[in-house]
Design a protein around this motif. Sequence first.
Motif, PDB file in Angstrom:
ATOM      1  N   ASP A 170       0.396  -1.286   0.086  1.00  0.00           N
ATOM      2  CA  ASP A 170       0.101   0.330   0.247  1.00  0.00           C
ATOM      3  C   ASP A 170       0.808   1.448  -0.046  1.00  0.00           C
ATOM      4  OD1 ASP A 170      -2.035   1.668  -0.042  1.00  0.00           O
ATOM      5  OD2 ASP A 170      -3.030   0.859   1.709  1.00  0.00           O
ATOM      6  N   ALA A 171       0.452   2.257  -1.062  1.00  0.00           N
ATOM      7  CA  ALA A 171       1.469   3.871  -0.712  1.00  0.00           C
ATOM      8  C   ALA A 171       1.024   3.774   0.019  1.00  0.00           C
ATOM      9  CB  ALA A 171       0.612   3.639  -2.010  1.00  0.00           C
ATOM     10  N   CYS A 172      -0.400   3.878   0.673  1.00  0.00           N
ATOM     11  CA  CYS A 172      -0.664   4.783   1.767  1.00  0.00           C
ATOM     12  C   CYS A 172      -0.398   4.152   3.748  1.00  0.00           C
ATOM     13  CB  CYS A 172      -2.259   4.902   2.051  1.00  0.00           C
ATOM     14  SG  CYS A 172      -3.159   5.479   0.617  1.00  0.00           S
ATOM     15  N   SER A 173      -0.027   4.952   4.419  1.00  0.00           N
ATOM     16  CA  SER A 173       0.498   4.299   5.329  1.00  0.00           C
ATOM     17  C   SER A 173      -0.400   5.122   6.589  1.00  0.00           C
ATOM     18  CB  SER A 173       1.999   5.086   5.544  1.00  0.00           C
ATOM     19  OG  SER A 173       2.704   4.605   5.367  1.00  0.00           O
ATOM     20  N   TYR A 174      -0.348   4.474   7.157  1.00  0.00           N
ATOM     21  CA  TYR A 174      -1.872   4.180   8.856  1.00  0.00           C
ATOM     22  C   TYR A 174      -1.426   5.128   9.846  1.00  0.00           C
ATOM     23  CZ  TYR A 174      -5.040   3.081   4.423  1.00  0.00           C
ATOM     24  OH  TYR A 174      -4.885   3.339   3.008  1.00  0.00           O
ATOM     25  N   TYR A 175      -1.325   5.972  10.260  1.00  0.00           N
ATOM     26  CA  TYR A 175      -1.365   6.094  11.710  1.00  0.00           C
ATOM     27  C   TYR A 175      -1.943   6.228  12.868  1.00  0.00           C
ATOM     28  CZ  TYR A 175       2.184   7.954   8.486  1.00  0.00           C
ATOM     29  OH  TYR A 175       3.186   8.648   7.614  1.00  0.00           O
ATOM     30  N   ILE A 176      -1.358   5.922  13.740  1.00  0.00           N
ATOM     31  CA  ILE A 176      -2.312   5.135  15.057  1.00  0.00           C
ATOM     32  C   ILE A 176      -3.652   5.968  15.309  1.00  0.00           C
ATOM     33  CG2 ILE A 176      -0.972   6.122  16.932  1.00  0.00           C
ATOM     34  CD1 ILE A 176      -2.905   2.618  16.202  1.00  0.00           C
ATOM     35  N   LYS A 177      -3.684   7.448  15.211  1.00  0.00           N
ATOM     36  CA  LYS A 177      -4.253   8.207  15.688  1.00  0.00           C
ATOM     37  C   LYS A 177      -5.695   7.762  14.922  1.00  0.00           C
ATOM     38  CE  LYS A 177      -2.926  11.894  11.596  1.00  0.00           C
ATOM     39  NZ  LYS A 177      -2.880  12.754  11.863  1.00  0.00           N
ATOM     40  N   ASP A 178      -5.044   7.373  13.569  1.00  0.00           N
ATOM     41  CA  ASP A 178      -6.677   7.132  12.986  1.00  0.00           C
ATOM     42  C   ASP A 178      -6.983   5.534  13.452  1.00  0.00           C
ATOM     43  OD1 ASP A 178      -9.036   6.955  11.398  1.00  0.00           O
ATOM     44  OD2 ASP A 178      -7.583   6.969   9.191  1.00  0.00           O
ATOM     45  N   ILE A 179      -7.228   5.158  14.670  1.00  0.00           N
ATOM     46  CA  ILE A 179      -6.972   3.285  14.350  1.00  0.00           C
ATOM     47  C   ILE A 179      -8.643   3.221  13.954  1.00  0.00           C
ATOM     48  CG2 ILE A 179      -8.071   4.192  16.643  1.00  0.00           C
ATOM     49  CD1 ILE A 179      -6.599   2.049  18.308  1.00  0.00           C
ATOM     50  N   ASP A 180      -9.545   4.313  13.972  1.00  0.00           N
ATOM     51  CA  ASP A 180     -10.945   3.348  13.663  1.00  0.00           C
ATOM     52  C   ASP A 180     -10.477   2.716  12.218  1.00  0.00           C
ATOM     53  OD1 ASP A 180     -11.993   4.496  15.495  1.00  0.00           O
ATOM     54  OD2 ASP A 180     -12.260   5.840  15.034  1.00  0.00           O
ATOM     55  N   SER A 181      -9.971   3.378  10.855  1.00  0.00           N
ATOM     56  CA  SER A 181      -9.614   2.730   9.529  1.00  0.00           C
ATOM     57  C   SER A 181      -8.306   1.575   9.832  1.00  0.00           C
ATOM     58  CB  SER A 181      -8.991   4.261   8.880  1.00  0.00           C
ATOM     59  OG  SER A 181      -9.438   4.622   8.474  1.00  0.00           O
ATOM     60  N   ILE A 182      -7.839   1.568  10.524  1.00  0.00           N
ATOM     61  CA  ILE A 182      -6.854   0.422  11.328  1.00  0.00           C
ATOM     62  C   ILE A 182      -7.742  -0.624  11.136  1.00  0.00           C
ATOM     63  CG2 ILE A 182      -5.318  -0.744  12.165  1.00  0.00           C
ATOM     64  CD1 ILE A 182      -3.801   1.778  11.947  1.00  0.00           C
ATOM     65  N   TYR A 183      -8.492  -0.498  12.528  1.00  0.00           N
ATOM     66  CA  TYR A 183      -9.194  -1.675  13.025  1.00  0.00           C
ATOM     67  C   TYR A 183     -10.420  -1.997  12.138  1.00  0.00           C
ATOM     68  CZ  TYR A 183     -12.978  -3.143  15.628  1.00  0.00           C
ATOM     69  OH  TYR A 183     -14.319  -3.571  16.445  1.00  0.00           O
ATOM     70  N   SER A 184     -11.268  -1.091  11.103  1.00  0.00           N
ATOM     71  CA  SER A 184     -11.676  -1.493   9.616  1.00  0.00           C
ATOM     72  C   SER A 184     -11.275  -2.314   8.504  1.00  0.00           C
ATOM     73  CB  SER A 184     -12.539   0.017   8.562  1.00  0.00           C
ATOM     74  OG  SER A 184     -12.763   0.519  10.079  1.00  0.00           O
ATOM     75  N   PHE A 185      -9.897  -2.129   8.069  1.00  0.00           N
ATOM     76  CA  PHE A 185      -9.216  -2.355   7.093  1.00  0.00           C
ATOM     77  C   PHE A 185      -8.591  -3.888   8.040  1.00  0.00           C
ATOM     78  CE2 PHE A 185      -7.283   1.188   5.603  1.00  0.00           C
ATOM     79  CZ  PHE A 185      -8.233   1.250   4.625  1.00  0.00           C
ATOM     80  N   LEU A 186      -8.712  -4.381   9.351  1.00  0.00           N
ATOM     81  CA  LEU A 186      -8.421  -5.269   9.901  1.00  0.00           C
ATOM     82  C   LEU A 186      -9.774  -6.771  10.192  1.00  0.00           C
ATOM     83  CD1 LEU A 186      -5.516  -4.573  12.713  1.00  0.00           C
ATOM     84  CD2 LEU A 186      -5.063  -6.245   9.967  1.00  0.00           C
ATOM     85  N   LEU A 187     -11.274  -5.880  10.189  1.00  0.00           N
ATOM     86  CA  LEU A 187     -12.146  -6.574  10.287  1.00  0.00           C
ATOM     87  C   LEU A 187     -12.406  -7.320   8.975  1.00  0.00           C
ATOM     88  CD1 LEU A 187     -14.346  -3.998  12.487  1.00  0.00           C
ATOM     89  CD2 LEU A 187     -12.867  -6.570  12.991  1.00  0.00           C
ATOM     90  N   ALA A 188     -12.159  -6.591   7.157  1.00  0.00           N
ATOM     91  CA  ALA A 188     -12.913  -6.116   6.722  1.00  0.00           C
ATOM     92  C   ALA A 188     -11.652  -7.962   6.444  1.00  0.00           C
ATOM     93  CB  ALA A 188     -11.809  -5.148   5.781  1.00  0.00           C
ATOM     94  N   ILE A 189     -10.493  -7.297   6.546  1.00  0.00           N
ATOM     95  CA  ILE A 189      -9.656  -8.599   6.494  1.00  0.00           C
ATOM     96  C   ILE A 189      -9.910 -10.058   6.468  1.00  0.00           C
ATOM     97  CG2 ILE A 189      -6.684  -9.471   6.079  1.00  0.00           C
ATOM     98  CD1 ILE A 189      -6.304  -6.619   5.839  1.00  0.00           C
ATOM     99  N   CYS A 190     -10.418 -10.024   7.746  1.00  0.00           N
ATOM    100  CA  CYS A 190     -10.684 -10.940   8.763  1.00  0.00           C
ATOM    101  C   CYS A 190     -12.509 -11.669   8.551  1.00  0.00           C
ATOM    102  CB  CYS A 190     -10.208 -11.321  10.012  1.00  0.00           C
ATOM    103  SG  CYS A 190      -8.273 -10.409  10.747  1.00  0.00           S
ATOM    104  N   SER A 191     -12.824 -11.127   8.177  1.00  0.00           N
ATOM    105  CA  SER A 191     -13.991 -10.910   7.984  1.00  0.00           C
ATOM    106  C   SER A 191     -14.407 -12.394   7.594  1.00  0.00           C
ATOM    107  CB  SER A 191     -15.184 -10.227   7.765  1.00  0.00           C
ATOM    108  OG  SER A 191     -15.014  -9.140   9.120  1.00  0.00           O
TER     109      SER A 191
END
Length: 191
Positions: A170-191
């Motif tokens: 991914d050309a984009c990096s996600y930062y912990i301050k945007d924890i909701d996006s990180i959480y959402s990506f992980l949920l999508a991958i694992c669902s």
Amino acid sequence: MSYADFTLETVKTKLGITHTREPLSLPYENRVMPNPERSIILEDLILATSINTEKARSELIVMPILKKVAKDTHTSLFSGNRFDVDQSRDLSGFIDFLISKNSDQMVIERPILILIEAKNQDIASGYGQCIAEMVAAQIKNQNNDTVHGCVTTGEIWVFLELRDCHVRIDACSYYIKDIDSIYSFLLAICS
């Protein structure tokens, strides 16, 4: 040689894996990580970055997020396990984190959904290692289905996607301050 010895060069020469750096379009619903988990992780961020070791970042930031994802998706989370798949290709060693759809928490079984490599500072130094682990997961899954990966310092998260013999970083990096996006990506991958 083990997973930790792989670089972007060696995954290409030894494993025949090509890679590109491009935006990934990871499908996800915009989900919010519920409190108190979110508050605890953000509070522990200060401690983890003060200690400033890979272990502290893994235990205080990465593990709580992955534990919540595994609980919410009814998947199995593994941490620090030996993952020997093909020693003739040097696909052996220890993984930082792995999430499997199989509900057997005792043994890593397929399908493996994502491998997460924790690093103290240098995200790019983890790409080769994570990709080698993803190739091993693809072999373990006994198919060429997509396997995801992530390299993180706890503060910064970069997702990877392996299809056949090509990895998109991914050309984009996600930062912990945007924890909701990180959480959402992980949920999508694992669902």
